[in-house]
Structures are given as C-alpha cells and as structure tokens.
Design a protein around this motif. Structure first.
Motif, PDB file in Angstrom:
ATOM      1  N   PRO A 296      40.844  -7.157  93.076  1.00 29.25           N
ATOM      2  CA  PRO A 296      41.294  -8.046  94.125  1.00 29.25           C
ATOM      3  C   PRO A 296      40.145  -8.910  94.380  1.00 29.25           C
ATOM      4  O   PRO A 296      40.218  -9.794  95.227  1.00 29.25           O
ATOM      5  CB  PRO A 296      41.690  -7.084  95.132  1.00 29.25           C
ATOM      6  CG  PRO A 296      40.685  -6.108  95.109  1.00 29.25           C
ATOM      7  CD  PRO A 296      40.441  -5.813  93.536  1.00 29.25           C
ATOM      8  N   SER A 297      38.895  -8.578  93.971  1.00 32.24           N
ATOM      9  CA  SER A 297      37.803  -9.489  94.337  1.00 32.24           C
ATOM     10  C   SER A 297      36.765  -9.733  93.181  1.00 32.24           C
ATOM     11  O   SER A 297      36.851  -8.710  92.376  1.00 32.24           O
ATOM     12  CB  SER A 297      37.072  -8.931  95.623  1.00 32.24           C
ATOM     13  OG  SER A 297      36.562  -7.669  95.326  1.00 32.24           O
ATOM     14  N   LEU A 298      35.709 -10.564  93.262  1.00 35.57           N
ATOM     15  CA  LEU A 298      34.773 -10.574  92.053  1.00 35.57           C
ATOM     16  C   LEU A 298      33.887  -9.393  92.192  1.00 35.57           C
ATOM     17  O   LEU A 298      33.553  -8.693  91.289  1.00 35.57           O
ATOM     18  CB  LEU A 298      33.756 -11.750  92.502  1.00 35.57           C
ATOM     19  CG  LEU A 298      32.763 -11.774  91.454  1.00 35.57           C
ATOM     20  CD1 LEU A 298      33.242 -12.143  90.106  1.00 35.57           C
ATOM     21  CD2 LEU A 298      31.987 -13.095  91.855  1.00 35.57           C
ATOM     22  N   GLY A 299      33.686  -8.846  93.595  1.00 33.97           N
ATOM     23  CA  GLY A 299      32.994  -7.440  93.773  1.00 33.97           C
ATOM     24  C   GLY A 299      33.657  -6.412  93.097  1.00 33.97           C
ATOM     25  O   GLY A 299      32.914  -5.564  92.158  1.00 33.97           O
ATOM     26  N   SER A 300      34.943  -6.007  93.023  1.00 38.48           N
ATOM     27  CA  SER A 300      35.251  -4.925  92.477  1.00 38.48           C
ATOM     28  C   SER A 300      35.598  -5.281  91.035  1.00 38.48           C
ATOM     29  O   SER A 300      35.483  -4.412  90.330  1.00 38.48           O
ATOM     30  CB  SER A 300      36.960  -4.793  93.152  1.00 38.48           C
ATOM     31  OG  SER A 300      37.914  -6.236  92.915  1.00 38.48           O
ATOM     32  N   LEU A 301      35.538  -6.632  90.566  1.00 38.80           N
ATOM     33  CA  LEU A 301      35.770  -6.842  89.106  1.00 38.80           C
ATOM     34  C   LEU A 301      34.340  -6.389  88.353  1.00 38.80           C
ATOM     35  O   LEU A 301      34.280  -5.991  87.625  1.00 38.80           O
ATOM     36  CB  LEU A 301      35.977  -8.341  88.839  1.00 38.80           C
ATOM     37  CG  LEU A 301      36.107  -8.885  87.487  1.00 38.80           C
ATOM     38  CD1 LEU A 301      37.482  -7.787  86.676  1.00 38.80           C
ATOM     39  CD2 LEU A 301      36.407 -10.110  87.427  1.00 38.80           C
ATOM     40  N   VAL A 302      33.235  -6.655  89.196  1.00 40.76           N
ATOM     41  CA  VAL A 302      31.867  -6.438  88.752  1.00 40.76           C
ATOM     42  C   VAL A 302      31.816  -4.897  88.632  1.00 40.76           C
ATOM     43  O   VAL A 302      31.100  -4.379  87.683  1.00 40.76           O
ATOM     44  CB  VAL A 302      30.685  -7.065  89.885  1.00 40.76           C
ATOM     45  CG1 VAL A 302      29.362  -6.480  89.423  1.00 40.76           C
ATOM     46  CG2 VAL A 302      30.734  -8.386  89.625  1.00 40.76           C
ATOM     47  N   LEU A 303      32.389  -4.257  89.608  1.00 40.03           N
ATOM     48  CA  LEU A 303      32.163  -2.657  89.486  1.00 40.03           C
ATOM     49  C   LEU A 303      33.061  -2.280  88.489  1.00 40.03           C
ATOM     50  O   LEU A 303      32.584  -1.080  87.635  1.00 40.03           O
ATOM     51  CB  LEU A 303      32.722  -2.170  90.934  1.00 40.03           C
ATOM     52  CG  LEU A 303      32.015  -2.163  92.129  1.00 40.03           C
ATOM     53  CD1 LEU A 303      32.718  -1.747  93.369  1.00 40.03           C
ATOM     54  CD2 LEU A 303      30.666  -1.508  91.986  1.00 40.03           C
ATOM     55  N   LEU A 304      34.035  -2.767  87.842  1.00 37.82           N
ATOM     56  CA  LEU A 304      34.914  -2.271  86.787  1.00 37.82           C
ATOM     57  C   LEU A 304      34.233  -2.598  85.499  1.00 37.82           C
ATOM     58  O   LEU A 304      34.348  -1.749  84.559  1.00 37.82           O
ATOM     59  CB  LEU A 304      36.239  -2.967  86.909  1.00 37.82           C
ATOM     60  CG  LEU A 304      37.242  -2.178  88.072  1.00 37.82           C
ATOM     61  CD1 LEU A 304      38.473  -3.002  88.288  1.00 37.82           C
ATOM     62  CD2 LEU A 304      37.609  -0.728  87.612  1.00 37.82           C
ATOM     63  N   ARG A 305      33.428  -3.740  85.476  1.00 41.75           N
ATOM     64  CA  ARG A 305      32.795  -4.197  84.293  1.00 41.75           C
ATOM     65  C   ARG A 305      31.556  -3.039  84.271  1.00 41.75           C
ATOM     66  O   ARG A 305      31.226  -2.723  83.094  1.00 41.75           O
ATOM     67  CB  ARG A 305      32.085  -5.452  84.508  1.00 41.75           C
ATOM     68  CG  ARG A 305      33.185  -6.505  84.715  1.00 41.75           C
ATOM     69  CD  ARG A 305      33.703  -6.888  83.145  1.00 41.75           C
ATOM     70  NE  ARG A 305      32.621  -7.448  82.372  1.00 41.75           N
ATOM     71  CZ  ARG A 305      32.914  -7.485  81.012  1.00 41.75           C
ATOM     72  NH1 ARG A 305      33.891  -6.813  80.386  1.00 41.75           N
ATOM     73  NH2 ARG A 305      31.857  -8.228  80.224  1.00 41.75           N
ATOM     74  N   MET A 306      30.862  -2.664  85.437  1.00 38.53           N
ATOM     75  CA  MET A 306      30.066  -1.538  85.187  1.00 38.53           C
ATOM     76  C   MET A 306      30.619  -0.217  84.518  1.00 38.53           C
ATOM     77  O   MET A 306      30.132   0.438  83.657  1.00 38.53           O
ATOM     78  CB  MET A 306      29.447  -1.244  86.469  1.00 38.53           C
ATOM     79  CG  MET A 306      28.698  -2.453  87.105  1.00 38.53           C
ATOM     80  SD  MET A 306      28.016  -1.847  88.768  1.00 38.53           S
ATOM     81  CE  MET A 306      26.819  -0.515  88.508  1.00 38.53           C
ATOM     82  N   LEU A 307      31.701   0.284  85.148  1.00 35.38           N
ATOM     83  CA  LEU A 307      32.437   1.267  84.351  1.00 35.38           C
ATOM     84  C   LEU A 307      32.819   1.034  82.770  1.00 35.38           C
ATOM     85  O   LEU A 307      32.506   2.034  82.397  1.00 35.38           O
ATOM     86  CB  LEU A 307      33.950   1.474  85.244  1.00 35.38           C
ATOM     87  CG  LEU A 307      34.711   2.595  84.673  1.00 35.38           C
ATOM     88  CD1 LEU A 307      34.085   4.220  84.682  1.00 35.38           C
ATOM     89  CD2 LEU A 307      36.017   2.707  85.158  1.00 35.38           C
ATOM     90  N   GLN A 308      33.125  -0.070  82.453  1.00 30.67           N
ATOM     91  CA  GLN A 308      33.345  -0.388  80.975  1.00 30.67           C
ATOM     92  C   GLN A 308      32.035  -0.273  80.278  1.00 30.67           C
ATOM     93  O   GLN A 308      32.046   0.342  79.502  1.00 30.67           O
ATOM     94  CB  GLN A 308      33.960  -1.882  81.143  1.00 30.67           C
ATOM     95  CG  GLN A 308      35.188  -2.205  81.493  1.00 30.67           C
ATOM     96  CD  GLN A 308      35.528  -3.481  81.829  1.00 30.67           C
ATOM     97  OE1 GLN A 308      35.037  -4.398  81.206  1.00 30.67           O
ATOM     98  NE2 GLN A 308      36.238  -3.844  82.674  1.00 30.67           N
ATOM     99  N   GLY A 309      31.169  -0.681  80.860  1.00 29.03           N
ATOM    100  CA  GLY A 309      29.587  -0.784  80.157  1.00 29.03           C
ATOM    101  C   GLY A 309      29.137   0.600  80.031  1.00 29.03           C
ATOM    102  O   GLY A 309      28.530   1.118  79.112  1.00 29.03           O
ATOM    103  N   MET A 310      29.324   1.412  81.044  1.00 31.24           N
ATOM    104  CA  MET A 310      28.990   2.976  81.198  1.00 31.24           C
ATOM    105  C   MET A 310      29.618   3.528  80.044  1.00 31.24           C
ATOM    106  O   MET A 310      28.823   4.718  79.530  1.00 31.24           O
ATOM    107  CB  MET A 310      29.107   3.592  82.499  1.00 31.24           C
ATOM    108  CG  MET A 310      28.399   3.120  83.593  1.00 31.24           C
ATOM    109  SD  MET A 310      29.104   3.723  85.204  1.00 31.24           S
ATOM    110  CE  MET A 310      28.865   5.535  84.919  1.00 31.24           C
ATOM    111  N   SER A 311      30.774   3.264  79.633  1.00 31.72           N
ATOM    112  CA  SER A 311      31.763   4.150  78.646  1.00 31.72           C
ATOM    113  C   SER A 311      31.698   3.560  77.260  1.00 31.72           C
ATOM    114  O   SER A 311      31.582   4.151  76.355  1.00 31.72           O
ATOM    115  CB  SER A 311      33.056   4.244  79.172  1.00 31.72           C
ATOM    116  OG  SER A 311      33.530   3.059  79.465  1.00 31.72           O
TER     117      SER A 311
END
Length: 435
Positions: free
Chosen positions: A121-136
């Motif tokens: 819903p926001s750029l902040g949440s999108l950045v957090l999901l990008r972090m999850l992608q990077g972690m895995s």
C-alpha cells in the motif's frame, strides 16, 4: 607447513585441490548436461530479474507514492543490503543442511515477498518486501555456485561456471525489456507479478536437482559451528584480498546496472521501453567474455586469466571515459549518437566476465571443506558494495556521463590493486616455502 598452513593455499593457485570431504561421496558426472546447466543458470538469474525488471516501473511507482529519484533507488539498495547481510549465512547453512534444502527454502520465502509486493500500500511497505526478497534470494544464487564446485573439478568446473555465466548474462538484458512490456498490461505491479511467475518456474526446476552434499559430509547444525566456520574463513587474509578485488572489479560494471534508471532515462533521455539500449550491449559483452573463459579453461592458468581480465577492466573503463568525454552533449533520443555512450559499458562487461567465473572458483578452492562459507563471504563484500552503489553512489555520481565513467575507472583501479597485492603476497609465500 601443512593442514591450514601456507603450502596448500600456494598449490591451489595453480591447480585444483584433490577431492575432499566437502564434495559428494557419489561418483561425479564427467560433463555437465544441458538440463543441469539451464537449472543452475536459472537459479543464478534470480538476482538480475529481481533488480532489473522493476527499473522500467520506477516512474509509475514514484508517481503513485510521491517518491523522488533517491527514494526509488532504495528499492534496489534495500534488496541488495538484505541480500548482503543474509548471504553470510546461506553458504554455512548449506554446509550443514544440504544444498537443495537451503535453495528450496529460500525460493519459497522469496516468492512470498515478490507476490506480497503486488498488494503493497505504500513505498515503505514495498521497500520492506524488497528486503524480504533480498534476504531469501541469495539462497538460490550463492548456493548454486557451490553446487558447481561440488560436482566438478578443474577445467570442467570453469567451463560450467562460464556456461552458466553466459546464460545468466541474458537476464539483465531480458529483465528490463520484459518489465517494460509488462507495463503495457497495467500498472507497476505487473512487473513484480512477472518476476514471481519466473520464480515459480525456478522452484520447480530446483526440485529436480540432486543433493550434492551427502549427510556424512555436512557440518554440525549448531550456531557455534556455523559462526566458527564463518570466522575461520573470514579471518583469512587471502580471502579478504581476493574478495575485495572481486567486489571492486565487478563494481566497475555494476555501477551501470545499479544506476540504469538514471543512466537510461535522464542521462540518455530515453523512455520506459528503451532500457535495451544499455542492457543489450552489456549482455553481449558478458556473454562474449564468458565464452572466452570457457575456451581458456585448459589453455591458460586460472590466475593468469584473472590478471588479464583485471588489466582489461582498467583499459576499457579508461576507454569509456575517453568516449563519453568526446560527446558534445546528451544524445537525447534513439540515434547513432548513443553509440559512444554504450560501447564502453559493453567492453567493460566483456573484461569483467573474464574475471568473474575463475575468481569465484579461486575463492571456493581456498576452503574445500567449507565451500558454502567461502561462497557466502566471497560474495558478501561485493553485495555490500553493490548496495552502496544502488542507494548512495549511483545517485551521487549521476550528474553526467563523465562522472559515471570516472567512478567506474576508480573501481577498476581498486580491483586491479587488490589483485596485484594478492599476487605479490602469493609470490613471497612461494619463495618462503621454496627457501
């Protein structure tokens, strides 16, 4: 001078190590088949698809969330930073649990993050999901390199690494093009959906892979053992010098990838569907260089090929600086005036490819009993630098094509400097052993 002393490491500079407990106990295949090559290449391509396919969507993401250029670059730097932090653990985990389990587990978490981005819903949440992608994502890309060295030695390992690199090189060219096409279907979320579908295909292929590290060759599944493995590898001066050389050498090329949205749209004056102008020449260079690496597997010592590659990176970054310095101004559209701006990155990619595959094997052969940990730490330095490139350095040096070129030349010189330091230290070690 045995065991963990200097002599074994000196020998590994010029010849592959003998079979070790870190390798599969079952008979190895003599040659890599097409199916294995394509599967390993698909795993390696997760990273470029995760980064490059969303570049064309930056303008629309920024418009929807009211984000500026620096804010949008965090979608890349957050992914890379998380990738870097977790990369330290993927390799040791694969030494303890097996290669296949770690790759599959990482891909499942990656898919959750990728499809979750569709409803951000926001750029902040999108950045957090990008972090999850990077972690895995590193579980697929890092561990797949270890699988190559588990299965093959010497020239065949270098040939397979080069073939994987040739196919992998297609990803940065295909990803932004596909990302641009997906935007024709709707908003920016289509770019994430497309990468998620690709991840599902890669997961299906990974399920068909054999396990290359049998239970009897695994390290204990204990935190102390995992951290001890990382500490043993990480305090090796040889590892640190080679890892630094790799990071800076690759950064000379990755600067153009990390700053692609700035380079293509603002500096070249092109649009969302025009990222191919940068990425097609880059990939042509990477594929050509990887082909040369495969052909050189039995014709040139590995360390000499790496040296030639680093010298080439310095020469091509200097040539790139000269070419863009002669441009009268921004090309401002699709025309032959773009050629001087993209020939340099293509040649840089060619020379970086001469370094990439053989230096990865150099790192893995330093620690044949702890290849996973070696792969993780060997990648960690590059990933940290790549994250800085995407989030800080690329925006800071994006004023002109000349500033981009100067930065690439600086990275190339640093890479050559660390590799030269490593070679001189190695030569002194040889003299001491001979004396």
């Amino acid at each position: 001078m045995t065991g963990r002393g200097r002599l074994p490491r000196v020998d590994r500079m010029t010849s592959p190590p003998p079979r070790s407990p870190g390798a599969p106990s079952s008979p190895r295949p003599r040659r890599a088949g097409a199916r294995l090559t394509l599967t390993l290449a698909s795993l390696a391509m997760i990273g470029p698809f995760s980064i490059d396919s969303i570049f064309p969507a930056f303008t629309r993401i920024g418009a929807e969330f009211g984000a500026d250029e620096v804010g949008l670059q965090q979608l890349v730097s957050a992914y890379l930073a998380a990738f870097a932090v977790m990369s330290v653990f993927h390799g040791p985990l694969s030494d303890a649990l097996g290669r296949k389990k770690v790759m599959i587990g990482g891909l499942v978490i990656y898919l959750i993050g990728m499809f979750g981005s569709i409803i951000a819903p926001s750029l902040g949440s999108l950045v957090l999901l990008r972090m999850l992608q990077g972690m895995s994502a590193g579980a697929a890309t890092i561990v797949s390199r270890v699988v190559i060295r588990d299965l093959f030695d010497g020239a065949e390992a270098q040939r397979l690494m080069a073939r994987v690199m040739m196919i992998f090189a297609l990803a940065p060219a295909i990803a932004p093009i596909v990302g641009g096409w997906l935007l024709l279907l709707g908003d920016w979320r289509w770019a994430f959906a497309g990468v998620g579908l690709y991840g599902m295909v890669v997961l299906a292929l990974t399920l068909t892979l054999p396990e290359t590290l049998p239970p009897e060759d695994r390290t204990p599944v204990r935190v102390r053992s995992l951290l001890g493995s990382l500490l043993h590898v990480g305090r090796s001066p040889v590892m640190l010098r080679i890892a630094a050389a790799t990071a800076f050498g690759f950064a000379a090329q990755f600067l153009f990838i990390a700053g692609a949205s700035i380079f293509v749209v603002r500096l070249l004056g092109l649009g969302e569907q025009d990222f191919w102008v940068l990425f097609v020449p880059l990939i042509a260079g990477l594929m050509s260089g990887s082909w040369v690496v495969g052909r050189a597997a039995e014709r040139m010592p590995r360390s000499r090929l790496i040296t030639v590659g680093f010298l080439g990176v310095v020469a091509t970054t200097a040539l790139n600086l000269l070419l863009v310095s002669l441009l009268p101004g921004p090309p401002g559209g699709l025309s032959l005036a773009l050629l001087p701006a993209v020939i340099g990155p293509m040649l840089i990619a060619f020379t970086v490819a001469l370094v990439f595959a053989p230096i990865q094997l150099e790192v893995l052969d330093l620690f044949p009993h702890q290849r996973g940990a070696a792969a993780s730490l060997g990648t960690f330095f590059s990933l940290v630098l790549n994250a800085l490139l995407a989030g800080m350095i690329a925006p800071l040096v994006s004023g002109t094509l000349v500033s981009f070129a100067l930065t690439a030349l600086g990275f190339a010189l640093l890479g050559l400097g660390f590799w030269t330091w490593h070679l001189r230290t190695h030569a002194r070690a040889v003299q001491q052993v001979a004396g």
